[in-house]
Scaffold this active site. Structure first.
Site, PDB file in Angstrom:
ATOM      1  N   ASP A  63       0.843  -1.201   0.000  1.00 40.00           N
ATOM      2  CA  ASP A  63       0.000   0.000   0.000  1.00 40.00           C
ATOM      3  C   ASP A  63       0.876   1.247   0.000  1.00 40.00           C
ATOM      4  O   ASP A  63       1.723   1.431   0.885  1.00 40.00           O
ATOM      5  CB  ASP A  63      -0.898  -0.009   1.243  1.00 40.00           C
ATOM      6  CG  ASP A  63      -1.987   1.060   1.193  1.00 40.00           C
ATOM      7  OD1 ASP A  63      -1.927   1.962   0.337  1.00 40.00           O
ATOM      8  OD2 ASP A  63      -2.909   0.976   2.022  1.00 40.00           O
TER       9      ASP A  63
ATOM     10  N   LYS B 130      -1.471  -1.971  -4.133  1.00 43.90           N
ATOM     11  CA  LYS B 130      -2.239  -0.722  -4.137  1.00 43.90           C
ATOM     12  C   LYS B 130      -1.246   0.421  -4.340  1.00 43.90           C
ATOM     13  O   LYS B 130      -0.483   0.778  -3.451  1.00 43.90           O
ATOM     14  CB  LYS B 130      -3.004  -0.541  -2.837  1.00 43.90           C
ATOM     15  CG  LYS B 130      -3.870   0.723  -2.819  1.00 43.90           C
ATOM     16  CD  LYS B 130      -4.383   1.027  -1.429  1.00 43.90           C
ATOM     17  CE  LYS B 130      -5.493   0.087  -1.025  1.00 43.90           C
ATOM     18  NZ  LYS B 130      -6.024   0.428   0.333  1.00 43.90           N
TER      19      LYS B 130
END
Length: 301
Positions: free
Chosen positions: A137, A173
């Site tokens: 992320d 992500k």
């Protein structure tokens, strides 16, 4: 900081504050991490960090090397860098089983480089699996990060019976925020499979991401979700996802969805790639998820 004479060293944060924190609570920055770094030029090698309020937490940390580490079963992300953090190398990391009961699963990633800025950060040879939120992320990180020869699988499933579960479930992500900053992260020769939602996603990042020769297989959402970016997608392979690709306004060439046809795979046996690493810490090579026709598309690990 490393293991002595090849021994197995486990740094166990169980019973530190916030293991776990109360639902809805926050962890003060100074109390984050079984290993907490606010400094430069550290090298951590061959250690296992478990059950901490984060595994490793780095704040304003630059020029560090995280080498052949295991960060597992922590009560937040396995390895998290934040603030002004540049020139860090994360190599041959295994980060798995991390979860965050205090946020019902929505925050614990395998690797998180978030809410900060800095250039020259590199992730190479990482395996990120069975984390409650995402494998990787880059939320609200303003500097370009490079990811190479890494794998994310099985992220975003409620393996801990957390109530009101909110884990996102992406493999990689690549940004996002409120508002979404435009950042050109790069991913090369990497794989995402069996994640709850997307394999690779811009997550609203409107920037120029570069993703080359990577593979998405059997993810619950879109293999390559780049609908909000102006990215460059080349020689990627997307097979057996709910949707193969959403390139949006991105430049897309030489990818499986550009070439068309039916794509079969030489092997769907993940045992080698998910099994023990080689003696030098690298991911063992196999024909897993390579095109059966030998086309120069997708990752080679």
């Amino acid at each position: 900081m490393t293991a002595h004479d090849g021994e197995r060293v486990i740094i166990d944060g169980e019973n530190m504050p916030h293991t776990p924190g109360a639902v809805g609570s926050s962890i003060p920055r100074a109390e984050r991490g079984a290993v907490h770094i606010e400094g430069d030029h550290w090298r951590l090698a061959g250690l296992e960090i478990v059950n901490g309020p984060y595994g490793i937490f780095g704040l304003d940390a630059s020029g560090n090397v995280f080498d052949r580490l295991v960060t597992r079963d922590n009560y937040e992300s396995g390895l998290h860098l934040q603030g002004a953090s540049s020139g860090n190398l994360i190599v041959d990391l295994d980060s798995h089983g991390n979860r965050d009961p205090r946020k019902n699963g929505e925050s614990a990633d395998g690797v998180a480089i978030k809410e900060g800025s800095g250039s020259g950060n590199v992730i190479r040879g990482a395996r990120l699996w069975n984390n409650s939120d995402d494998g990787l992320d880059f939320w609200m990180f303003l500097g370009q990060v490079t990811v190479e020869s890494s794998v994310a699988w099985g992220n975003g499933f409620n393996r801990w019976n957390l109530p009101d579960y909110t884990g996102d479930g992406n493999g990689f992500k690549l940004g996002g925020g409120d508002p979404d900053p435009a950042v050109g992260h790069a991913v090369r020769n990497s794989m995402a499979f069996d994640n709850a939602v997307h394999g690779f996603t811009d997550n609203g990042n409107p920037g120029r991401l570069v993703t080359d020769r990577s593979t998405a297989w059997r993810n619950g959402g879109t293999g390559f979700d780049y609908a909000d970016s102006v990215s460059v997608l080349t020689r990627n392979l997307s097979v057996a996802n709910r949707t193969q690709a959403a390139p949006g306004s991105s430049s897309s060439s030489g990818n499986s969805w550009d070439l068309g046809g039916t794509w079969t795979l030489a092997s769907t046996d993940s045992g080698t790639i998910t099994g023990p690493r080689a003696a030098d810490g690298s991911i063992r090579s196999s024909s897993f998820l390579r095109p059966a026709n030998g086309a120069d598309v997708g990752a080679r690990l």
